[in-house]
Design a protein around this motif. Structure first.
Motif, PDB file in Angstrom:
ATOM      1  N   UNK A 141     -27.552 -51.382-109.718  1.00 26.79           N
ATOM      2  CA  UNK A 141     -27.606 -50.107-108.996  1.00 26.79           C
ATOM      3  C   UNK A 141     -26.488 -49.176-109.443  1.00 26.79           C
ATOM      4  N   UNK A 142     -25.374 -49.749-109.901  1.00 25.27           N
ATOM      5  CA  UNK A 142     -24.240 -48.972-110.374  1.00 25.27           C
ATOM      6  C   UNK A 142     -24.345 -48.646-111.865  1.00 25.27           C
ATOM      7  N   UNK A 143     -25.404 -49.140-112.499  1.00 23.58           N
ATOM      8  CA  UNK A 143     -25.593 -48.898-113.925  1.00 23.58           C
ATOM      9  C   UNK A 143     -24.716 -49.771-114.790  1.00 23.58           C
ATOM     10  N   UNK A 144     -24.371 -50.955-114.286  1.00 22.01           N
ATOM     11  CA  UNK A 144     -23.473 -51.865-114.992  1.00 22.01           C
ATOM     12  C   UNK A 144     -24.084 -53.254-115.078  1.00 22.01           C
ATOM     13  N   UNK A 145     -23.581 -54.032-116.030  1.00 27.39           N
ATOM     14  CA  UNK A 145     -23.916 -55.446-116.062  1.00 27.39           C
ATOM     15  C   UNK A 145     -22.988 -56.161-115.091  1.00 27.39           C
ATOM     16  N   UNK A 146     -23.268 -57.418-114.856  1.00 26.90           N
ATOM     17  CA  UNK A 146     -22.418 -58.222-113.972  1.00 26.90           C
ATOM     18  C   UNK A 146     -20.979 -58.248-114.502  1.00 26.90           C
ATOM     19  N   UNK A 147     -20.813 -58.479-115.814  1.00 29.84           N
ATOM     20  CA  UNK A 147     -19.468 -58.561-116.398  1.00 29.84           C
ATOM     21  C   UNK A 147     -18.750 -57.214-116.385  1.00 29.84           C
ATOM     22  N   UNK A 148     -19.466 -56.125-116.625  1.00 29.64           N
ATOM     23  CA  UNK A 148     -18.843 -54.801-116.559  1.00 29.64           C
ATOM     24  C   UNK A 148     -18.357 -54.515-115.139  1.00 29.64           C
ATOM     25  N   UNK A 149     -19.171 -54.873-114.165  1.00 25.93           N
ATOM     26  CA  UNK A 149     -18.796 -54.656-112.768  1.00 25.93           C
ATOM     27  C   UNK A 149     -17.588 -55.510-112.392  1.00 25.93           C
ATOM     28  N   UNK A 150     -17.583 -56.744-112.846  1.00 25.13           N
ATOM     29  CA  UNK A 150     -16.456 -57.626-112.554  1.00 25.13           C
ATOM     30  C   UNK A 150     -15.168 -57.098-113.203  1.00 25.13           C
ATOM     31  N   UNK A 151     -15.270 -56.586-114.425  1.00 29.22           N
ATOM     32  CA  UNK A 151     -14.097 -56.029-115.111  1.00 29.22           C
ATOM     33  C   UNK A 151     -13.556 -54.826-114.342  1.00 29.22           C
ATOM     34  N   UNK A 179       1.878 -43.941-104.298  1.00 27.72           N
ATOM     35  CA  UNK A 179       0.613 -43.470-103.734  1.00 27.72           C
ATOM     36  C   UNK A 179      -0.067 -42.416-104.598  1.00 27.72           C
ATOM     37  N   UNK A 180       0.704 -41.484-105.122  1.00 26.12           N
ATOM     38  CA  UNK A 180       0.132 -40.427-105.959  1.00 26.12           C
ATOM     39  C   UNK A 180      -0.543 -41.014-107.200  1.00 26.12           C
ATOM     40  N   UNK A 181       0.119 -41.959-107.848  1.00 23.11           N
ATOM     41  CA  UNK A 181      -0.454 -42.589-109.035  1.00 23.11           C
ATOM     42  C   UNK A 181      -1.686 -43.411-108.690  1.00 23.11           C
ATOM     43  N   UNK A 182      -1.658 -44.089-107.540  1.00 23.90           N
ATOM     44  CA  UNK A 182      -2.818 -44.886-107.138  1.00 23.90           C
ATOM     45  C   UNK A 182      -4.024 -43.994-106.862  1.00 23.90           C
ATOM     46  N   UNK A 183      -3.806 -42.858-106.218  1.00 28.41           N
ATOM     47  CA  UNK A 183      -4.902 -41.932-105.942  1.00 28.41           C
ATOM     48  C   UNK A 183      -5.495 -41.436-107.258  1.00 28.41           C
ATOM     49  N   UNK A 184      -4.636 -41.050-108.187  1.00 23.35           N
ATOM     50  CA  UNK A 184      -5.092 -40.569-109.494  1.00 23.35           C
ATOM     51  C   UNK A 184      -5.871 -41.672-110.224  1.00 23.35           C
ATOM     52  N   UNK A 185      -5.340 -42.888-110.231  1.00 22.73           N
ATOM     53  CA  UNK A 185      -5.988 -44.028-110.887  1.00 22.73           C
ATOM     54  C   UNK A 185      -7.378 -44.277-110.309  1.00 22.73           C
ATOM     55  N   UNK A 186      -7.483 -44.305-108.974  1.00 21.64           N
ATOM     56  CA  UNK A 186      -8.761 -44.578-108.318  1.00 21.64           C
ATOM     57  C   UNK A 186      -9.771 -43.465-108.573  1.00 21.64           C
ATOM     58  N   UNK A 187      -9.324 -42.203-108.554  1.00 21.20           N
ATOM     59  CA  UNK A 187     -10.231 -41.095-108.846  1.00 21.20           C
ATOM     60  C   UNK A 187     -10.748 -41.189-110.274  1.00 21.20           C
ATOM     61  N   UNK A 188      -9.849 -41.456-111.225  1.00 25.66           N
ATOM     62  CA  UNK A 188     -10.251 -41.564-112.632  1.00 25.66           C
ATOM     63  C   UNK A 188     -11.217 -42.716-112.844  1.00 25.66           C
ATOM     64  N   UNK A 189     -10.931 -43.856-112.242  1.00 24.86           N
ATOM     65  CA  UNK A 189     -11.818 -45.012-112.378  1.00 24.86           C
ATOM     66  C   UNK A 189     -13.195 -44.708-111.799  1.00 24.86           C
ATOM     67  N   UNK A 190     -13.213 -44.037-110.655  1.00 21.26           N
ATOM     68  CA  UNK A 190     -14.477 -43.727-110.008  1.00 21.26           C
ATOM     69  C   UNK A 190     -15.264 -42.684-110.814  1.00 21.26           C
ATOM     70  N   UNK A 191     -14.585 -41.705-111.379  1.00 22.42           N
ATOM     71  CA  UNK A 191     -15.260 -40.678-112.173  1.00 22.42           C
ATOM     72  C   UNK A 191     -15.888 -41.256-113.438  1.00 22.42           C
ATOM     73  N   UNK A 192     -15.267 -42.245-114.035  1.00 22.17           N
ATOM     74  CA  UNK A 192     -15.800 -42.867-115.238  1.00 22.17           C
ATOM     75  C   UNK A 192     -17.102 -43.604-114.951  1.00 22.17           C
ATOM     76  N   UNK A 193     -17.315 -43.968-113.712  1.00 20.97           N
ATOM     77  CA  UNK A 193     -18.514 -44.735-113.347  1.00 20.97           C
ATOM     78  C   UNK A 193     -19.705 -43.826-113.102  1.00 20.97           C
ATOM     79  N   UNK A 194     -19.467 -42.562-112.813  1.00 20.56           N
ATOM     80  CA  UNK A 194     -20.595 -41.669-112.465  1.00 20.56           C
ATOM     81  C   UNK A 194     -21.055 -40.870-113.653  1.00 20.56           C
TER      82      UNK A 194
END
Length: 68
Positions: free
Chosen positions: A10-20, A53-68
């Protein structure tokens, strides 16, 4: 449908990609949490900029954007 692959598909990933992806996010959050907990008990121990906190927010946003 296989319970191990239905959500990653559903996320457009394989099991291993999702786990990574989830391992990278969890690892970063665990390290950040450890630094925050240490800082709570020992306020003189600074939190490294990469785990604040600032770096974590940036990291999470970037990671999430790469998935969409």
């Amino acid at each position: 449908m296989n319970i191990f692959t239905s959500h990653p598909k559903k996320q457009g990933e394989t099991y291993l990609q999702h786990m990574k992806f989830t391992a990278a996010v969890a690892g970063r959050m665990i390290l950040s949490s450890a630094f925050f907990l240490t800082h709570g008990f020992l306020p003189f121990v600074d939190i490294p900029a990469i785990y604040n906190l600032e770096s974590m927010i940036k990291f999470l946003k970037e990671k999430n954007e790469k998935r969409t």
